[in-house]
Design a protein around this motif. Structure first.
Motif, PDB file in Angstrom:
ATOM      1  N   UNK A 240       0.856  -1.089  -0.189  1.00 49.95           N
ATOM      2  CA  UNK A 240       0.119   0.053  -0.090  1.00 49.95           C
ATOM      3  C   UNK A 240       1.131   1.254   0.044  1.00 49.95           C
ATOM      4  N   UNK A 241       1.973   1.207   0.516  1.00 51.27           N
ATOM      5  CA  UNK A 241       2.886   2.312   0.908  1.00 51.27           C
ATOM      6  C   UNK A 241       3.507   2.722  -0.609  1.00 51.27           C
ATOM      7  N   UNK A 242       4.002   1.337  -1.284  1.00 55.90           N
ATOM      8  CA  UNK A 242       4.501   1.483  -2.589  1.00 55.90           C
ATOM      9  C   UNK A 242       3.659   2.198  -3.644  1.00 55.90           C
ATOM     10  N   UNK A 243       2.445   1.650  -3.554  1.00 56.72           N
ATOM     11  CA  UNK A 243       1.466   2.259  -4.434  1.00 56.72           C
ATOM     12  C   UNK A 243       0.944   3.635  -4.265  1.00 56.72           C
ATOM     13  N   UNK A 244       1.039   3.966  -2.900  1.00 57.63           N
ATOM     14  CA  UNK A 244       0.699   5.653  -2.575  1.00 57.63           C
ATOM     15  C   UNK A 244       1.905   6.273  -2.987  1.00 57.63           C
ATOM     16  N   UNK A 245       3.164   6.037  -2.867  1.00 58.42           N
ATOM     17  CA  UNK A 245       4.263   6.711  -3.525  1.00 58.42           C
ATOM     18  C   UNK A 245       4.188   6.730  -4.967  1.00 58.42           C
ATOM     19  N   UNK A 269      12.127  -6.451  -4.734  1.00 61.90           N
ATOM     20  CA  UNK A 269      11.403  -7.212  -6.131  1.00 61.90           C
ATOM     21  C   UNK A 269      10.339  -7.709  -5.595  1.00 61.90           C
ATOM     22  N   UNK A 270       9.927  -8.250  -4.407  1.00 58.20           N
ATOM     23  CA  UNK A 270       8.645  -8.769  -3.957  1.00 58.20           C
ATOM     24  C   UNK A 270       7.801  -7.997  -4.133  1.00 58.20           C
ATOM     25  N   UNK A 271       8.193  -6.677  -3.448  1.00 62.88           N
ATOM     26  CA  UNK A 271       7.056  -5.586  -3.205  1.00 62.88           C
ATOM     27  C   UNK A 271       6.948  -4.856  -4.844  1.00 62.88           C
ATOM     28  N   UNK A 272       7.669  -4.990  -5.579  1.00 60.79           N
ATOM     29  CA  UNK A 272       7.647  -4.282  -6.866  1.00 60.79           C
ATOM     30  C   UNK A 272       6.460  -5.286  -7.728  1.00 60.79           C
ATOM     31  N   UNK A 273       6.664  -6.837  -7.506  1.00 61.87           N
ATOM     32  CA  UNK A 273       5.955  -7.862  -8.288  1.00 61.87           C
ATOM     33  C   UNK A 273       4.429  -7.510  -7.738  1.00 61.87           C
TER      34      UNK A 273
END
Length: 288
Positions: A240-245, A269-273
Motif C-alpha cells: 500500500x505504501x509503494x502504491x501511494x508513493x 523485487x517482491x514488493x514491486x511484483x
C-alpha cells in the motif's frame, strides 16, 4: 570563573553534596546574584560545601519566575554575574530556568551551563534498560483521566522513557503505565538517588505495581520504562505504501526499494511484483 553580564545555569547535587563540582563551588562564591528555587535548600548546600556566597540571593521558583526574570535581566544589564540553581539537578529540566534563558538570549546576553548531576541520566544508567535512545517525559499529569490520555499515545514509543513522579503517586502512576503499556513491559523505579537510602527496583510493570502497593514509597522518584518492541510491517501494508508513493509520482521500482529498506526480510523485487499485480488487477478495462 564567572563572566560579567553572563547568565549561568548550574547543576546541583541530586542528593549527595559530595557530587558538587569544583566549578559549582567556585560559581556559588563568585556570583553577584544567585537565583535559587529554594533559598533554604541553597543555604544548606552552601553550609555542606563550606562555601560563602558573596552575592545577593533571590528566590526563583515557578510562582515568581515572571517578575524575577526581569530582575535577573536588569542585573545582567548592569554587568553582574548571575547564577541560577534549583533544588537538585539541572535548572530548566522540570525546574525553573527556561523563562530566564529565553529572555536572556532574546536580549542578547550570553547563557552558559555548569554541568553536573542529573537524576534522569543516573536513573537511566542504573535501570538496566537500554539507554541508547530515550525520551524524557517529565511528571505525568496528576488527574487520572489526563494521566491515562498522556500515557496512551506512548504505548507504541520505541525509545526508553524516563518519568519523574511524586512518591505519593508512584503506585497509581505505575498502575496506569501497566494499563497503557502492558503488565509485562520492563521498568525500573529509582528513589533517593545518591542518598543514604538509595533504592532501585527493577522488573515488569506488573511486578513494580505490586511492590509499590505493598511499600511506603519515600523520597524523590524516577521511573524508567522500556520502549515498545517494533512491530514488523506486513508485506500487504508495504505494498500500500509503494502504491501511494507511485500515485504521488515516484517510479514504482524506486518506491519498492524505499519501502523495502524499512522491512528486513522483504525484498524490493517482491514488493514491486505485488504492487504491479495490484495495479493490473485494479486497472480499468476498455470496452471489447
Amino acid at each position: 570563573m564567572l563572566e560579567p553580564g553572563v547568565l549561568t545555569l548550574a547543576a546541583t547535587p541530586i542528593g549527595n553534596p559530595l557530587d558538587a563540582s569544583v566549578r559549582l563551588m567556585r560559581a556559588l562564591g563568585e556570583a553577584d546574584v544567585i537565583a535559587a528555587e529554594d533559598t533554604r535548600r541553597l543555604a544548606r548546600l552552601l553550609s555542606a560545601l563550606e562555601v560563602t556566597a558573596q552575592g545577593r540571593i533571590l528566590s526563583y521558583h515557578e510562582h515568581n519566575e515572571a517578575e524575577r526574570t526581569d530582575v535577573l535581566l536588569e542585573a545582567l544589564g548592569e554587568g553582574e554575574r548571575v547564577l541560577i540553581v534549583t533544588d537538585a539537578g539541572m535548572p530548566v529540566v522540570s525546574d525553573p530556568g527556561f523563562r530566564a534563558v529565553r529572555a536572556a538570549t532574546e536580549a542578547g546576553y550570553t547563557v552558559t551551563v555548569i554541568p553536573g548531576p542529573s537524576a534522569v541520566l543516573t536513573a537511566l544508567a542504573a535501570s538496566g534498560i537500554a539507554p541508547d535512545r530515550f525520551t524524557f517525559e517529565g511528571f505525568p499529569p496528576r488527574r487520572e483521566g489526563r494521566r491515562a490520555s498522556a500515557l496512551e499515545p506512548l504505548a507504541t514509543e520505541q525509545r526508553t522513557m524516563v518519568f519523574f513522579e511524586s512518591p505519593r503517586r508512584t503506585a497509581v502512576t505505575l498502575a496506569a503505565m501497566a494499563e497503557a503499556f502492558g503488565l509485562e513491559r520492563r521498568g525500573a523505579v529509582a528513589r533517593e538517588l545518591t542518598k543514604t537510602y538509595e533504592e532501585i527496583q527493577r522488573g515488569t510493570l506488573g511486578e513494580l505495581v505490586a511492590w509499590a502497593e505493598a511499600t511506603e514509597v519515600l523520597g524523590e522518584v524516577v521511573i524508567v520504562v522500556a520502549g515498545a518492541e517494533p512491530v514488523a510491517a506486513s508485506a500487504e501494508d508495504l505494498v500500500e505504501d509503494v502504491l501511494a508513493r507511485a500515485a504521488a509520482g515516484e517510479r514504482l521500482k524506486d518506491a519498492a526499494k524505499a519501502a523495502a529498506r524499512s522491512a528486513p526480510g522483504i525484498t524490493a523485487s517482491e514488493l514491486y511484483d505485488q504492487a504491479l499485480r495490484r495495479k493490473d488487477t485494479h486497472a480499468p478495462r476498455g470496452k471489447g
